[in-house]
Every structure is written in C-alpha cells, then in structure tokens.
Scaffold this motif. Structure first.
Motif, PDB file in Angstrom:
ATOM      1  N   UNK A  20       0.887  -0.959  -0.002  1.00 27.88           N
ATOM      2  CA  UNK A  20       0.359   0.218  -0.449  1.00 27.88           C
ATOM      3  C   UNK A  20       1.108   1.489  -0.488  1.00 27.88           C
ATOM      4  N   UNK A  21       0.847   2.209  -1.345  1.00 22.51           N
ATOM      5  CA  UNK A  21       1.590   3.094  -1.498  1.00 22.51           C
ATOM      6  C   UNK A  21       0.783   4.689  -1.543  1.00 22.51           C
ATOM      7  N   UNK A  22      -0.270   4.370  -0.702  1.00 18.79           N
ATOM      8  CA  UNK A  22      -0.968   5.772  -1.021  1.00 18.79           C
ATOM      9  C   UNK A  22      -0.420   6.742  -0.143  1.00 18.79           C
ATOM     10  N   UNK A  23       0.857   6.530   0.740  1.00 18.87           N
ATOM     11  CA  UNK A  23       1.212   7.468   1.665  1.00 18.87           C
ATOM     12  C   UNK A  23       1.862   8.090   1.184  1.00 18.87           C
ATOM     13  N   UNK A  24       3.088   7.205  -0.287  1.00 23.71           N
ATOM     14  CA  UNK A  24       4.065   8.322  -0.687  1.00 23.71           C
ATOM     15  C   UNK A  24       3.116   8.707  -1.657  1.00 23.71           C
ATOM     16  N   UNK A  25       2.247   9.737  -2.234  1.00 27.32           N
ATOM     17  CA  UNK A  25       1.880  10.039  -3.283  1.00 27.32           C
ATOM     18  C   UNK A  25       2.591  11.557  -2.582  1.00 27.32           C
ATOM     19  N   UNK A  26       2.413  12.153  -3.966  1.00 23.75           N
ATOM     20  CA  UNK A  26       4.007  13.130  -4.050  1.00 23.75           C
ATOM     21  C   UNK A  26       5.311  13.773  -4.781  1.00 23.75           C
ATOM     22  N   UNK A  27       5.630  14.750  -4.870  1.00 17.19           N
ATOM     23  CA  UNK A  27       6.577  15.325  -6.003  1.00 17.19           C
ATOM     24  C   UNK A  27       7.856  15.108  -5.440  1.00 17.19           C
ATOM     25  N   UNK A  28       8.336  14.126  -5.958  1.00 15.75           N
ATOM     26  CA  UNK A  28       9.836  13.829  -5.099  1.00 15.75           C
ATOM     27  C   UNK A  28      10.843  14.323  -6.494  1.00 15.75           C
ATOM     28  N   UNK A  29      12.281  14.971  -5.924  1.00 20.11           N
ATOM     29  CA  UNK A  29      13.730  14.945  -6.466  1.00 20.11           C
ATOM     30  C   UNK A  29      14.692  14.083  -6.390  1.00 20.11           C
ATOM     31  N   UNK A  30      15.289  13.800  -6.846  1.00 23.91           N
ATOM     32  CA  UNK A  30      15.834  12.816  -6.663  1.00 23.91           C
ATOM     33  C   UNK A  30      17.880  13.185  -5.977  1.00 23.91           C
ATOM     34  N   UNK A  31      17.794  12.161  -5.048  1.00 25.78           N
ATOM     35  CA  UNK A  31      19.345  13.113  -4.324  1.00 25.78           C
ATOM     36  C   UNK A  31      19.830  12.704  -4.959  1.00 25.78           C
ATOM     37  N   UNK A  32      21.286  12.877  -5.789  1.00 27.35           N
ATOM     38  CA  UNK A  32      22.029  12.502  -6.582  1.00 27.35           C
ATOM     39  C   UNK A  32      23.240  12.449  -5.374  1.00 27.35           C
ATOM     40  N   UNK A  33      23.508  12.690  -4.339  1.00 23.74           N
ATOM     41  CA  UNK A  33      24.634  12.456  -3.662  1.00 23.74           C
ATOM     42  C   UNK A  33      24.734  10.832  -2.953  1.00 23.74           C
ATOM     43  N   UNK A  34      22.998  10.404  -3.297  1.00 23.87           N
ATOM     44  CA  UNK A  34      23.052   9.473  -3.164  1.00 23.87           C
ATOM     45  C   UNK A  34      22.533   8.097  -3.938  1.00 23.87           C
ATOM     46  N   UNK A  35      22.393   8.096  -4.455  1.00 26.32           N
ATOM     47  CA  UNK A  35      22.184   7.572  -6.014  1.00 26.32           C
ATOM     48  C   UNK A  35      23.088   7.603  -7.364  1.00 26.32           C
ATOM     49  N   UNK A  36      22.722   6.578  -7.722  1.00 22.14           N
ATOM     50  CA  UNK A  36      23.546   6.689  -9.048  1.00 22.14           C
ATOM     51  C   UNK A  36      23.287   5.632 -10.443  1.00 22.14           C
ATOM     52  N   UNK A  37      23.860   6.297 -11.621  1.00 20.62           N
ATOM     53  CA  UNK A  37      23.798   5.980 -12.906  1.00 20.62           C
ATOM     54  C   UNK A  37      24.385   5.066 -13.699  1.00 20.62           C
ATOM     55  N   UNK A  38      24.613   3.985 -13.480  1.00 20.70           N
ATOM     56  CA  UNK A  38      25.638   3.262 -13.884  1.00 20.70           C
ATOM     57  C   UNK A  38      25.720   2.422 -15.333  1.00 20.70           C
ATOM     58  N   UNK A  39      27.038   2.027 -15.688  1.00 21.21           N
ATOM     59  CA  UNK A  39      26.739   1.489 -17.012  1.00 21.21           C
ATOM     60  C   UNK A  39      27.590   0.245 -17.045  1.00 21.21           C
ATOM     61  N   UNK A  40      27.479  -0.406 -17.930  1.00 20.44           N
ATOM     62  CA  UNK A  40      28.166  -1.844 -18.753  1.00 20.44           C
ATOM     63  C   UNK A  40      28.488  -2.120 -19.938  1.00 20.44           C
ATOM     64  N   UNK A  41      30.059  -2.083 -20.367  1.00 19.49           N
ATOM     65  CA  UNK A  41      29.826  -3.074 -21.336  1.00 19.49           C
ATOM     66  C   UNK A  41      30.972  -3.243 -22.224  1.00 19.49           C
ATOM     67  N   UNK A  42      30.804  -4.265 -22.492  1.00 20.09           N
ATOM     68  CA  UNK A  42      31.551  -6.082 -23.365  1.00 20.09           C
ATOM     69  C   UNK A  42      32.833  -5.048 -23.750  1.00 20.09           C
ATOM     70  N   UNK A  43      34.322  -5.541 -23.483  1.00 20.01           N
ATOM     71  CA  UNK A  43      34.968  -4.713 -23.742  1.00 20.01           C
ATOM     72  C   UNK A  43      36.320  -5.439 -24.485  1.00 20.01           C
ATOM     73  N   UNK A  44      36.865  -6.366 -25.623  1.00 13.57           N
ATOM     74  CA  UNK A  44      37.905  -7.118 -25.892  1.00 13.57           C
ATOM     75  C   UNK A  44      37.060  -8.012 -25.878  1.00 13.57           C
ATOM     76  N   UNK A  45      35.591  -8.235 -25.918  1.00 12.13           N
ATOM     77  CA  UNK A  45      35.554  -9.931 -25.872  1.00 12.13           C
ATOM     78  C   UNK A  45      35.446 -10.280 -24.940  1.00 12.13           C
ATOM     79  N   UNK A  46      36.414  -9.916 -23.833  1.00 11.13           N
ATOM     80  CA  UNK A  46      36.851 -10.840 -22.581  1.00 11.13           C
ATOM     81  C   UNK A  46      36.031 -10.135 -21.006  1.00 11.13           C
ATOM     82  N   UNK A  47      35.827  -9.206 -20.699  1.00 11.08           N
ATOM     83  CA  UNK A  47      35.986  -8.503 -19.747  1.00 11.08           C
ATOM     84  C   UNK A  47      34.348  -6.583 -19.775  1.00 11.08           C
TER      85      UNK A  47
END
Length: 199
Positions: A20-47
């Motif tokens: 039940x998430x009704x109590x969470x209704x509202x507007x939020x801002x992402x806290x960039x100091x406690x968040x992460x946007x990451x990525x990973x891609x294969x390199x040289x076919x081995x790692x």
C-alpha cells in the motif's frame, strides 16, 4: 520513477497488487548524492568496462493510490561520463560516441509502467541520446521508504535494463586481430535511486 501503472489485461490484473503506497503520493527530487546511474559494456570480448554519469537531475511524481498517474523525468549531463580512465572518457565525449558538445544531455521520460509482483515494477519510457529517441523498458525493485534523520521522506528504487547502443547511433568500433570487436553493442544500464519528497 514513473512507476506502477497497471495494464488492464487479465494476466496483469491478477498479479499481486504490491504494498500500500498511498502514503507516498507526492512530488520527489532525486538525491544525486545518494543515487547512481551506471553502465557496463563488454570490452575486447573478454571483460566489462564499467562507468557512470556523475551529473544529472530527476523528478518523480508518485501517486500511490492510483499508480497510473505517476510520472518521471531524468536529465543526464553527457560530459560527466566517468569510467575512471581520463583518455577513454574524453573519447566517449567525442563524435565517435556521445558528441557531448553537440548533444550535451541524455533524457528519459516515462510513458507508463506495470506491476510485476509485490515489490517489482516494469517502467516504460522514452530514452533520447544524440537527438534519437527510442522506447526502453526498465525493471525496478521498490527498495523501501523511510524518514531520514533530517525529517525528509525518502523512497528508493534499484534496477535497470540492457540496450543496444547502435540504436542511438553509437556505432564506433574496432576489429580485433583475434576476431570479434573491441566494444560490445549491448550496454547494461543500472539505476540506484534515492528520492526526497517535496516539503
């Protein structure tokens, strides 16, 4: 993030409704100091090469009572790409990859989502890179909500997706002498999000 919009088909309607998430209704801002946007891609076919974007901003509107009304936006500064190798990061900012001077931002805007199970949601949205917009689907886990030591209400989500970078014009590559290519086409995107509710 733009979460919880349920489809009307029978299969999804019969899925667990989630907390039940009704109590969470509202507007939020992402806290960039406690968040992460990451990525990973294969390199040289081995790692994998792993990296992140360190400058971004995002906002959410959560409607816990009617999740279909939830929305999300994310704007990432391309020049903030960081793989812990300066020469590689500079190459990623050039026209071979992101062309950061011409296209300084990557954006995501949600278009809807659905409940998968009690704590898992599937978010649909449009991802724009280098002026090309493609639909993506993110699988996200709701990791919880809490009031922090400063009295701010927080929510957390983690998850991600895998995309084909060539769909956004990121086609640079080099052949290896032993066969194959230097850089994989599939990129794993990961999100760890902490967002703070507006007072």
């Amino acid at each position: 993030m733009g979460i919880f919009n349920r489809r009307n088909d029978t299969a999804v309607a019969e899925a667990p409704a989630g907390p039940d998430l009704a109590h969470l209704t509202g507007d939020y801002t992402i806290d960039t100091t406690h968040s992460r946007i990451g990525f990973a891609v294969r390199h040289a076919m081995v790692t994998n090469v792993r990296g992140e974007f360190t400058e971004y901003e995002g906002k959410l509107h959560l409607d816990g009572a009617d999740p279909a009304n939830s929305t999300a936006e994310l704007v990432i500064k391309v020049a903030s790409v960081n793989t812990n190798q300066a020469q590689r990061d500079e190459h990623l900012r050039t026209g071979d990859f992101f062309a950061a001077e011409t296209y300084p931002e990557i954006t995501f805007r949600s278009t809807g989502a659905e409940v998968v199970d009690a704590d898992t949601y599937r978010m649909h949205g449009d991802l724009t890179i280098k002026d090309t917009t493609r639909p993506v689907v993110l699988d996200l886990d709701f990791t919880g909500s809490a009031t922090d030591v400063y009295g701010a209400e927080r929510v957390g989500f983690e998850g991600g997706t895998t995309v084909d970078r060539t769909s956004w014009g990121l086609t640079y590559n080099a052949a290896l002498e032993t066969g194959g290519v230097l850089i994989g086409e599939k990129v794993k995107l990961t999100l760890d999000i902490s967002a703070v509710k507006a007072a």
